[in-house]
Enzyme design. Structure first.
Site, short mmCIF file in Angstrom:
data_model
loop_
_atom_site.label_atom_id
_atom_site.label_comp_id
_atom_site.label_asym_id
_atom_site.label_seq_id
_atom_site.Cartn_x
_atom_site.Cartn_y
_atom_site.Cartn_z
N THR A 9 38.66 32.15 32.20
CA THR A 9 39.87 31.64 32.84
C THR A 9 40.96 32.72 32.81
O THR A 9 41.71 32.89 33.78
CB THR A 9 40.33 30.36 32.13
OG1 THR A 9 39.30 29.37 32.32
CG2 THR A 9 41.64 29.82 32.71
N GLU A 10 40.98 33.48 31.73
CA GLU A 10 41.97 34.56 31.57
C GLU A 10 41.86 35.60 32.70
O GLU A 10 42.85 35.92 33.38
CB GLU A 10 41.69 35.20 30.22
CG GLU A 10 42.66 36.19 29.72
CD GLU A 10 42.08 36.89 28.47
OE1 GLU A 10 41.04 36.42 27.92
OE2 GLU A 10 42.66 37.90 28.07
N GLU A 29 34.97 30.41 39.38
CA GLU A 29 34.19 29.54 38.48
C GLU A 29 34.49 30.00 37.07
O GLU A 29 34.07 31.08 36.66
CB GLU A 29 32.68 29.71 38.75
CG GLU A 29 32.26 29.39 40.17
CD GLU A 29 32.09 27.91 40.43
OE1 GLU A 29 32.30 27.10 39.51
OE2 GLU A 29 31.75 27.56 41.57
N GLU A 79 37.37 27.22 24.22
CA GLU A 79 35.98 27.47 24.57
C GLU A 79 35.42 28.50 23.59
O GLU A 79 35.92 29.62 23.51
CB GLU A 79 35.90 28.00 26.00
CG GLU A 79 34.47 28.19 26.46
CD GLU A 79 34.38 28.80 27.84
OE1 GLU A 79 35.06 29.80 28.09
OE2 GLU A 79 33.61 28.28 28.66
N LYS A 130 29.50 43.20 41.24
CA LYS A 130 29.58 43.87 39.94
C LYS A 130 29.04 42.96 38.85
O LYS A 130 29.61 41.93 38.55
CB LYS A 130 31.02 44.26 39.58
CG LYS A 130 31.01 45.19 38.36
CD LYS A 130 32.31 45.25 37.60
CE LYS A 130 32.44 44.23 36.51
NZ LYS A 130 31.63 44.48 35.30
N CYS A 190 28.98 27.97 30.55
CA CYS A 190 30.32 27.49 30.91
C CYS A 190 30.38 25.97 30.87
O CYS A 190 31.40 25.40 30.51
CB CYS A 190 30.70 28.00 32.29
SG CYS A 190 29.37 27.74 33.47
P1 NAP Z 1 35.07 37.83 31.67
O1 NAP Z 1 35.53 38.67 30.57
O2 NAP Z 1 36.05 37.12 32.51
O3 NAP Z 1 34.13 38.76 32.57
C1 NAP Z 1 33.52 38.32 33.75
C2 NAP Z 1 33.33 39.51 34.67
O4 NAP Z 1 34.60 40.01 35.10
C3 NAP Z 1 32.62 40.69 34.03
O5 NAP Z 1 31.82 41.31 35.00
C4 NAP Z 1 33.80 41.56 33.63
O6 NAP Z 1 33.46 42.91 33.43
C5 NAP Z 1 34.71 41.40 34.81
N1 NAP Z 1 36.12 41.71 34.59
C6 NAP Z 1 36.79 41.86 33.42
N2 NAP Z 1 38.09 42.12 33.65
C7 NAP Z 1 38.27 42.14 35.00
C8 NAP Z 1 39.39 42.33 35.87
N3 NAP Z 1 40.60 42.55 35.40
N4 NAP Z 1 39.19 42.26 37.19
C9 NAP Z 1 37.97 42.00 37.71
N5 NAP Z 1 36.87 41.82 36.94
C10 NAP Z 1 37.01 41.86 35.60
O7 NAP Z 1 34.10 36.70 31.17
P2 NAP Z 1 32.91 36.84 30.14
O8 NAP Z 1 33.47 36.76 28.78
O9 NAP Z 1 32.05 37.96 30.50
O10 NAP Z 1 32.10 35.52 30.51
C11 NAP Z 1 32.26 34.33 29.85
C12 NAP Z 1 33.16 33.38 30.63
O11 NAP Z 1 32.57 33.05 31.90
C13 NAP Z 1 33.32 32.07 29.94
O12 NAP Z 1 34.66 31.68 29.91
C14 NAP Z 1 32.51 31.09 30.78
O13 NAP Z 1 32.89 29.77 30.68
C15 NAP Z 1 32.64 31.65 32.12
N6 NAP Z 1 31.56 31.22 32.99
C16 NAP Z 1 31.83 30.31 33.98
C17 NAP Z 1 30.84 29.86 34.81
C18 NAP Z 1 31.13 28.86 35.91
O14 NAP Z 1 30.31 28.70 36.80
N7 NAP Z 1 32.26 28.19 35.88
C19 NAP Z 1 29.53 30.34 34.66
C20 NAP Z 1 29.28 31.26 33.64
C21 NAP Z 1 30.32 31.69 32.83
P3 NAP Z 1 32.94 43.34 31.95
O15 NAP Z 1 31.57 42.82 31.83
O16 NAP Z 1 32.93 44.79 31.93
O17 NAP Z 1 33.89 42.75 30.97
#
Ligand code: NAP
Ligand code: MG
Length: 473
Positions: A233-234, A253, A384, A179, A287
């Site tokens: 992380t949330e 990640e 962050e 997804k 990230c």
């Molecule tokens: P996010 O809100 O956690 O979303 C990530 C993905 O999860 C999206 O596809 C999102 O769908 C989906 N999602 C949301 N709620 C969910 C649930 N309850 N169950 C399963 N999937 C769910 O994160 P983001 O704001 O898009 O991305 C930014 C974050 O990613 C930052 O904190 C960043 O540090 C982290 N990141 C980490 C890495 C690493 O390798 N460590 C790399 C890149 C980014 P939607 O798009 O519809 O919300």
């Protein structure tokens, strides 16, 4: 400052459709949820309508992946490798199309999607193609693939995160249901077309678009054997709870708040380039971004003066313009978050600075921003921000630098700038971060494992280590 003539990349190379379906069992099909729009964050123009996968659709995708697993996992590694090599080559052939579409849907500068994202995506497929028939040699004996991998990825590197997830999974003989993020689904769907072009057996790769609910359905599906998540992380916490006790293998990640540490013997001009690349690459939607600059007190003034001069030369604007350094913020929500945290930084007493910088009237934009006078307790040093915002702190001794760098719930990456090799090693031993860069920053290579400590998650992607997550070992 001198002016450049605009040099926009043409959009003509991309064949945008008005609506996109889900990719299940090798076919594009309708979703049963309400379709959503994806926009170009630089203009707010709607690019396309995209299907939403309901939990029934996710179930169909998982069933297709399950059926394909029998075929795919039974292929000799060398045969799987051929498909991965073919995909890698098609990615190279269609690189321009992928780069333009990525910049349109995400807002990142074409300079980055063209020169960083897409080449790395191809490199990941080439790299893992090479491992597919060498798993035993890699030390995994006759380890078996896990089955169906459910993968959920964020919007900051849509295609690159897809590659990090899909390439090792397929190399090891798993099949996937992925997804993409709601705001950036288009390159994943173009990738689905590439899978068809490569004659990948139907069901080996399935792409289900939608919002968080679709992601939750993938993660919770009882017939998924492995969950791989990149995101906040949330949400990572929610997923860890869902998966707990199910026997599914999990890698997370998550977020980061990396320290980029500059000692007084560092080459200042190179360090400035590294700091800029560390936090302003991809608008800071990274990230492992170097979002906390730790500068040795004795060179603070000189370094900050050089950094401010350099920030004054960054060009913000049209992501498709080849001169652009800083593109659009990916969404209105993310822009609101960056604004809120930056305003908080100011009200908590840190000093805010941005170069003179004109923001386009339409779209989502945030100027490169520096906070000085930052204390470790300030929100801008702890949370962050995931935007083009750098917090500057100072230190006097290496021990103090280590202590401040590690004073965070995260532990994804760090940077060290110094002439002395022995100091680099001393620091690297003590920094609680998955990746430590020395005299460089944000360097990625498929052969190098990547992943976090503490609240940045667990598991490694990339390198030989990246195979482990997709094998029963
Ligand atoms: P996010 O809100 O956690 O979303 C990530 C993905 O999860 C999206 O596809 C999102 O769908 C989906 N999602 C949301 N709620 C969910 C649930 N309850 N169950 C399963 N999937 C769910 O994160 P983001 O704001 O898009 O991305 C930014 C974050 O990613 C930052 O904190 C960043 O540090 C982290 N990141 C980490 C890495 C690493 O390798 N460590 C790399 C890149 C980014 P939607 O798009 O519809 O919300
Ligand atoms: Mg979009």
């Amino acid at each position: 400052m001198f002016e450049y003539a605009p040099a926009p990349e043409s959009r003509d190379v991309v064949d945008l459709k008005s609506s996109y379906g889900l990719f299940i069992n090798g076919e594009f099909v309708d979703g049963s949820g309400t379709p959503f729009k994806t926009v170009n964050p630089a203009t707010e123009e709607t690019l396309a309508e995209v299907a939403t996968a309901s939990s029934d659709d996710v179930d169909r995708a998982v069933q297709a992946a399950r059926k394909a697993f029998g075929v795919w996992s039974a292929l000799p590694g060398a045969e799987r490798a051929k498909y991965l090599f073919r995909i890698a080559r098609i990615i190279q052939e269609r690189a321009r199309e992928l780069a333009v579409l990525e910049s349109l849907d995400n807002g990142k500068p074409i300079r980055e999607s063209r020169d960083v994202d897409v080449p790395l995506v191809a490199a990941h497929f080439f790299y893992y193609a090479g491992w597919a028939d060498k798993l035993e040699y890699a030390g995994f004996g006759s380890a078996k693939p896990l089955g169906v991998a459910g993968q959920v990825i964020p919007w900051n590197f849509p295609l690159l995160m897809l590659a990090w997830k899909i390439a090792p999974a397929l190399a090891c003989g798993n099949t996937v249901v992925l997804k993409p993020a709601e705001t950036t689904p288009l390159t994943a769907l173009l990738f689905a077309d590439i899978c068809r072009q490569a004659d990948l057996p139907p069901g080996v790769v399935n792409i289900v678009t939608g919002a968080g609910e679709t992601g939750a359905a993938v993660v919770a599906h009882p017939d998924v054997n492995k969950v791989a998540f990149t995101g906040s992380t949330e949400v990572g916490r929610i997923i860890a709870r869902t998966v707990a006790g199910t026997g599914k293998k999990l890698t997370l990640e998550l977020g980061g708040k990396a320290a980029n540490i500059v000692f007084d013997d560092a080459a200042v001009d190179q360090a400035v380039e590294g700091i800029v690349n560390g936090i302003f690459f991809n608008q800071g939607h990274v990230c492992c971004a170097g979002s906390r600059l730790l500068v040795q007190e004795s060179i603070q003034e000189e370094l900050l003066a050089a950094l401010k001069r350099r920030l004054g030369t960054l060009r913000l604007g049209d992501p498709l313009d080849k001169n652009t350094d800083i593109g659009a913020i990916n969404s209105a929500e993310q822009l609101a978050k960056i604004r809120r945290l930056s305003d908080l930084g100011e009200s908590e007493g840190a000093e805010r600075w941005s170069p003179a910088c004109e923001l386009p009237g339409k779209g989502f934009w945030f100027p490169p921003t520096l906070f000085t006078g930052v204390a470790q307790s300030h929100s801008v040093a702890r949370e962050e921000i995931f935007g083009p915002v750098l917090s500057v702190l100072t230190f006097r001794t290496p021990a103090e630098a280590v202590e401040k760098a590690n004073n965070t719930p995260y532990g994804l990456s760090a940077g060290v700038w110094t002439e002395k090799g022995s100091r680099i090693l001393w620091m690297a031993d003590r920094l609680r971060a998955g990746v430590v860069w020395a005299n460089t920053f944000n360097k990625f290579d498929p052969a190098s494992p990547f992943g976090g400590f503490k609240e940045s998650g667990f598991g490694r992607e990339g390198g030989r280590h990246g195979l482990e997550a997709y094998l029963e070992v």
